[in-house]
Design a protein around this motif. Sequence first.
Motif, PDB file in Angstrom:
ATOM      1  N   GLY A   1       4.326  44.745 -73.758  1.00 29.81           N
ATOM      2  CA  GLY A   1       3.698  45.976 -74.325  1.00 29.81           C
ATOM      3  C   GLY A   1       2.347  46.231 -73.639  1.00 29.81           C
ATOM      4  N   GLU A   2       2.126  45.209 -72.874  1.00 28.73           N
ATOM      5  CA  GLU A   2       0.541  45.104 -72.434  1.00 28.73           C
ATOM      6  C   GLU A   2       0.580  45.681 -71.036  1.00 28.73           C
ATOM      7  OE1 GLU A   2      -3.188  42.297 -70.624  1.00 28.73           O
ATOM      8  OE2 GLU A   2      -1.164  41.322 -71.890  1.00 28.73           O
ATOM      9  N   ILE A   3      -0.483  46.987 -70.940  1.00 30.40           N
ATOM     10  CA  ILE A   3      -0.320  47.708 -69.587  1.00 30.40           C
ATOM     11  C   ILE A   3      -1.568  47.388 -68.851  1.00 30.40           C
ATOM     12  CG2 ILE A   3      -0.620  50.275 -68.649  1.00 30.40           C
ATOM     13  CD1 ILE A   3       1.923  49.740 -70.540  1.00 30.40           C
ATOM     14  N   PRO A   4      -1.087  46.905 -67.413  1.00 32.96           N
ATOM     15  CA  PRO A   4      -2.245  46.250 -66.516  1.00 32.96           C
ATOM     16  C   PRO A   4      -3.279  46.981 -66.125  1.00 32.96           C
ATOM     17  CG  PRO A   4       0.009  46.436 -65.363  1.00 32.96           C
ATOM     18  CD  PRO A   4       0.031  46.790 -66.981  1.00 32.96           C
ATOM     19  N   ILE A   5      -3.113  48.168 -66.129  1.00 32.26           N
ATOM     20  CA  ILE A   5      -4.103  49.364 -65.654  1.00 32.26           C
ATOM     21  C   ILE A   5      -4.665  50.212 -66.745  1.00 32.26           C
ATOM     22  CG2 ILE A   5      -3.142  49.144 -63.312  1.00 32.26           C
ATOM     23  CD1 ILE A   5      -1.915  52.080 -63.846  1.00 32.26           C
ATOM     24  N   TYR A   6      -5.631  50.882 -66.656  1.00 31.95           N
ATOM     25  CA  TYR A   6      -6.335  51.737 -67.822  1.00 31.95           C
ATOM     26  C   TYR A   6      -5.954  53.141 -67.105  1.00 31.95           C
ATOM     27  CZ  TYR A   6      -8.884  54.341 -70.698  1.00 31.95           C
ATOM     28  OH  TYR A   6      -9.501  55.365 -71.644  1.00 31.95           O
ATOM     29  N   GLU A   7      -5.016  53.745 -67.992  1.00 28.47           N
ATOM     30  CA  GLU A   7      -4.753  55.287 -67.766  1.00 28.47           C
ATOM     31  C   GLU A   7      -4.516  56.010 -69.098  1.00 28.47           C
ATOM     32  OE1 GLU A   7      -4.293  58.825 -66.022  1.00 28.47           O
ATOM     33  OE2 GLU A   7      -4.810  57.221 -64.875  1.00 28.47           O
ATOM     34  N   PRO A   8      -5.373  56.864 -69.262  1.00 30.96           N
ATOM     35  CA  PRO A   8      -5.242  57.418 -70.696  1.00 30.96           C
ATOM     36  C   PRO A   8      -3.747  58.086 -70.967  1.00 30.96           C
ATOM     37  CG  PRO A   8      -7.148  58.230 -69.672  1.00 30.96           C
ATOM     38  CD  PRO A   8      -6.417  57.500 -68.589  1.00 30.96           C
ATOM     39  N   GLY A   9      -3.202  57.484 -72.017  1.00 27.68           N
ATOM     40  CA  GLY A   9      -1.851  57.845 -72.426  1.00 27.68           C
ATOM     41  C   GLY A   9      -0.873  57.335 -71.879  1.00 27.68           C
ATOM     42  N   LEU A  10      -1.019  56.381 -71.077  1.00 24.72           N
ATOM     43  CA  LEU A  10       0.192  55.685 -70.410  1.00 24.72           C
ATOM     44  C   LEU A  10       0.854  54.407 -71.274  1.00 24.72           C
ATOM     45  CD1 LEU A  10       1.897  55.041 -67.813  1.00 24.72           C
ATOM     46  CD2 LEU A  10       0.108  53.521 -66.940  1.00 24.72           C
ATOM     47  N   ASP A  11       0.021  54.017 -72.297  1.00 25.70           N
ATOM     48  CA  ASP A  11       0.529  52.824 -72.978  1.00 25.70           C
ATOM     49  C   ASP A  11       1.429  53.378 -73.944  1.00 25.70           C
ATOM     50  OD1 ASP A  11      -1.550  54.379 -74.410  1.00 25.70           O
ATOM     51  OD2 ASP A  11      -2.355  52.444 -75.056  1.00 25.70           O
ATOM     52  N   ASP A  12       1.231  54.640 -74.409  1.00 22.64           N
ATOM     53  CA  ASP A  12       2.095  55.350 -75.563  1.00 22.64           C
ATOM     54  C   ASP A  12       3.534  55.764 -74.870  1.00 22.64           C
ATOM     55  OD1 ASP A  12       0.262  54.892 -77.580  1.00 22.64           O
ATOM     56  OD2 ASP A  12      -0.537  56.786 -77.609  1.00 22.64           O
ATOM     57  N   LEU A  13       3.403  56.146 -73.535  1.00 21.66           N
ATOM     58  CA  LEU A  13       4.435  56.635 -72.979  1.00 21.66           C
ATOM     59  C   LEU A  13       5.302  55.624 -72.566  1.00 21.66           C
ATOM     60  CD1 LEU A  13       5.348  59.781 -71.714  1.00 21.66           C
ATOM     61  CD2 LEU A  13       4.206  59.132 -69.739  1.00 21.66           C
TER      62      LEU A  13
ATOM     63  N   ARG B   1      -4.071  61.945 -59.765  1.00 20.49           N
ATOM     64  CA  ARG B   1      -5.836  61.612 -59.753  1.00 20.49           C
ATOM     65  C   ARG B   1      -5.809  60.485 -60.889  1.00 20.49           C
ATOM     66  NH1 ARG B   1      -7.810  67.058 -61.484  1.00 20.49           N
ATOM     67  NH2 ARG B   1      -5.560  67.049 -62.674  1.00 20.49           N
ATOM     68  N   GLU B   2      -6.331  59.320 -60.581  1.00 15.59           N
ATOM     69  CA  GLU B   2      -6.538  58.368 -61.733  1.00 15.59           C
ATOM     70  C   GLU B   2      -7.487  59.187 -62.703  1.00 15.59           C
ATOM     71  OE1 GLU B   2      -7.742  54.370 -60.490  1.00 15.59           O
ATOM     72  OE2 GLU B   2      -7.008  54.709 -58.372  1.00 15.59           O
ATOM     73  N   GLY B   3      -6.805  58.741 -64.014  1.00 20.41           N
ATOM     74  CA  GLY B   3      -7.524  59.337 -65.193  1.00 20.41           C
ATOM     75  C   GLY B   3      -6.933  60.417 -65.685  1.00 20.41           C
ATOM     76  N   SER B   4      -6.068  61.245 -64.745  1.00 18.92           N
ATOM     77  CA  SER B   4      -5.260  62.402 -65.515  1.00 18.92           C
ATOM     78  C   SER B   4      -3.886  62.464 -64.634  1.00 18.92           C
ATOM     79  CB  SER B   4      -5.832  63.630 -64.991  1.00 18.92           C
ATOM     80  OG  SER B   4      -6.003  63.712 -63.738  1.00 18.92           O
ATOM     81  N   ALA B   5      -3.484  60.952 -64.625  1.00 11.32           N
ATOM     82  CA  ALA B   5      -2.149  60.848 -63.572  1.00 11.32           C
ATOM     83  C   ALA B   5      -0.899  61.458 -64.561  1.00 11.32           C
ATOM     84  CB  ALA B   5      -2.053  59.668 -63.397  1.00 11.32           C
ATOM     85  N   ILE B   6      -0.936  61.177 -65.725  1.00 10.48           N
ATOM     86  CA  ILE B   6       0.439  61.797 -66.212  1.00 10.48           C
ATOM     87  C   ILE B   6       0.616  63.565 -66.325  1.00 10.48           C
ATOM     88  CG2 ILE B   6       1.179  61.756 -68.890  1.00 10.48           C
ATOM     89  CD1 ILE B   6       0.291  59.041 -68.933  1.00 10.48           C
ATOM     90  N   GLU B   7      -0.587  63.804 -66.605  1.00  8.67           N
ATOM     91  CA  GLU B   7      -0.726  65.334 -66.368  1.00  8.67           C
ATOM     92  C   GLU B   7      -0.356  65.839 -65.037  1.00  8.67           C
ATOM     93  OE1 GLU B   7      -1.496  69.308 -67.791  1.00  8.67           O
ATOM     94  OE2 GLU B   7      -1.053  67.491 -68.891  1.00  8.67           O
ATOM     95  N   ASP B   8      -0.866  65.030 -63.977  1.00  5.93           N
ATOM     96  CA  ASP B   8      -0.706  65.541 -62.697  1.00  5.93           C
ATOM     97  C   ASP B   8       0.945  65.373 -62.298  1.00  5.93           C
ATOM     98  OD1 ASP B   8      -3.212  66.016 -62.172  1.00  5.93           O
ATOM     99  OD2 ASP B   8      -3.586  64.230 -61.146  1.00  5.93           O
ATOM    100  N   PHE B   9       1.563  64.324 -63.057  1.00  2.81           N
ATOM    101  CA  PHE B   9       2.912  64.176 -62.743  1.00  2.81           C
ATOM    102  C   PHE B   9       3.775  65.092 -63.328  1.00  2.81           C
ATOM    103  CE2 PHE B   9       7.247  62.434 -62.502  1.00  2.81           C
ATOM    104  CZ  PHE B   9       7.371  61.646 -61.360  1.00  2.81           C
ATOM    105  N   MET B  10       3.661  65.455 -64.505  1.00  2.00           N
ATOM    106  CA  MET B  10       4.083  66.461 -65.226  1.00  2.00           C
ATOM    107  C   MET B  10       4.202  67.833 -65.004  1.00  2.00           C
ATOM    108  SD  MET B  10       6.006  64.301 -67.279  1.00  2.00           S
ATOM    109  CE  MET B  10       6.366  62.524 -68.118  1.00  2.00           C
ATOM    110  N   ARG B  11       2.909  68.139 -64.530  1.00  2.00           N
ATOM    111  CA  ARG B  11       2.617  69.434 -64.326  1.00  2.00           C
ATOM    112  C   ARG B  11       1.814  69.552 -63.105  1.00  2.00           C
ATOM    113  NH1 ARG B  11       1.973  68.546 -69.630  1.00  2.00           N
ATOM    114  NH2 ARG B  11       2.990  69.722 -71.242  1.00  2.00           N
ATOM    115  N   PRO B  12       2.447  69.295 -61.804  1.00  3.25           N
ATOM    116  CA  PRO B  12       1.900  69.191 -60.715  1.00  3.25           C
ATOM    117  C   PRO B  12       1.732  70.753 -60.082  1.00  3.25           C
ATOM    118  CG  PRO B  12       4.137  68.660 -60.437  1.00  3.25           C
ATOM    119  CD  PRO B  12       4.018  68.971 -61.939  1.00  3.25           C
TER     120      PRO B  12
END
Length: 439
Positions: free
Chosen positions: A42-54, A154-165
């Motif tokens: 459960g440890e995420i090796p990078i910092y990306e907001p929201g990635l741990d929950d996803l 974009r690092e820092g908003s990658a999840i949004e970029d993937f989900m709403r490209p």
Amino acid sequence: MRVAMIGTGYVGLVSGTCFSEFGHSVVCVDNDRSKIERLLGGEIPIYEPGLDDLVARNVRSGHLGFTTDLAQAVRDAEVVFIAVGTPSRRGDGHADLSYVFEAVRQVAMAADGYRLVVTKSTVPVGTGAKVKALLAETRPDLPFDVASNPEFLREGSAIEDFMRPDRVVVGTETARARELMTELYRPLFLAETPIVHTTIESAELIKYAANAFLATKITFINEVADLCEKVGANVQDIARGIGLDGRIGRKFLHAGPGFGGSCFPKDTRALVSSAQEYNAPLSLVEQVVASNEARKRRMADRVIAAAGGSLAGKTVGVLGLTFKPNTDDMREAPSLDIVPALIRAGATVRAYDPEGMAEARRLLDRVVWAEDAYDAVTGADVAVLVTEWNQFRALDLDRVKAAMKAPVMVDLRNVYKPEEMAARGFAYSSIGRPAAGLG
């Protein structure tokens, strides 16, 4: 669909997790056993907001898994993504494709039937053809298709970029490959996301061309900022005045210390090298690379000037180390040029970053590591704001001034307003704007 994502770096982990959020069954593969063990724990090796929950949600649902067993992941998959690193090769700037080709060989050996092999890594034009040839050479008995699906995260908003490209780019050669890729991205059809279907070569080049164009915008406004300082203009007014033109656009017109990170530096260098290889040199991009590297080296000179021309025996408080906010990525960050130059000039550097401290400790020597922003500027003769983290945008300036030996600030991100800093009693300089409180 069943997906294997080879590589759990930034691109692979984010992409694999987001595909699992779409409902696909995804296994992320890496040969780094410690990284996989951390992910399984459960440890995420990078910092990306929201990635741990996803990640946690999709692991619980059974849609996302992690393994070091590449062969088993490939046998269980219909589509195999290659998302390994392509760093700049020493000496010539070309992308190092050794990790890509090694992954392709392993995929070929493990496959027990048709597979679609997709390059998610950023690779030079022509790589898809080499991947296809390597698959055929390694396993002539099996059918494969190859596709290119570059990422635009974009690092820092990658999840949004993937989900709403803005768009999804897919390069394929066969109807079967195109249908599989269309099925993978079907959830985005509800949002009417444009899917750009091209040849493999065009998809590969789109990625490099996009990053080179954005890097050019940054470099352009940085050079305009230098001119503004000479003539008394304000680069922020210039950026707004030209950015409101729909043909230009407002994004990536923020003057600063130069671009860094995992994409723009290596991708511009790789594009230059590819263009030279094909005897179609891109002189504009060559100049972007040279200008940006020189700019990062010059930033320390601004701090030295603000300190009166010498840093010998003085203390500099550095706020921010990562190449941008909302990431722990230190790759080619301006701070890696600035901090050593300050130390060579005789300064004691006290530094703080909200997320980048662990990696910064590995990359920077002779730095005093601070507990927070106010600790970083304690006893400082000059403070320099390098990365525009939100917590640096609303500093208690009276507290900053009281903590410093001298109220001198160099703002390399234009976070504060010169007139307000002057009113607070600071000698303040920024990028492409008139200095304040220095006379």
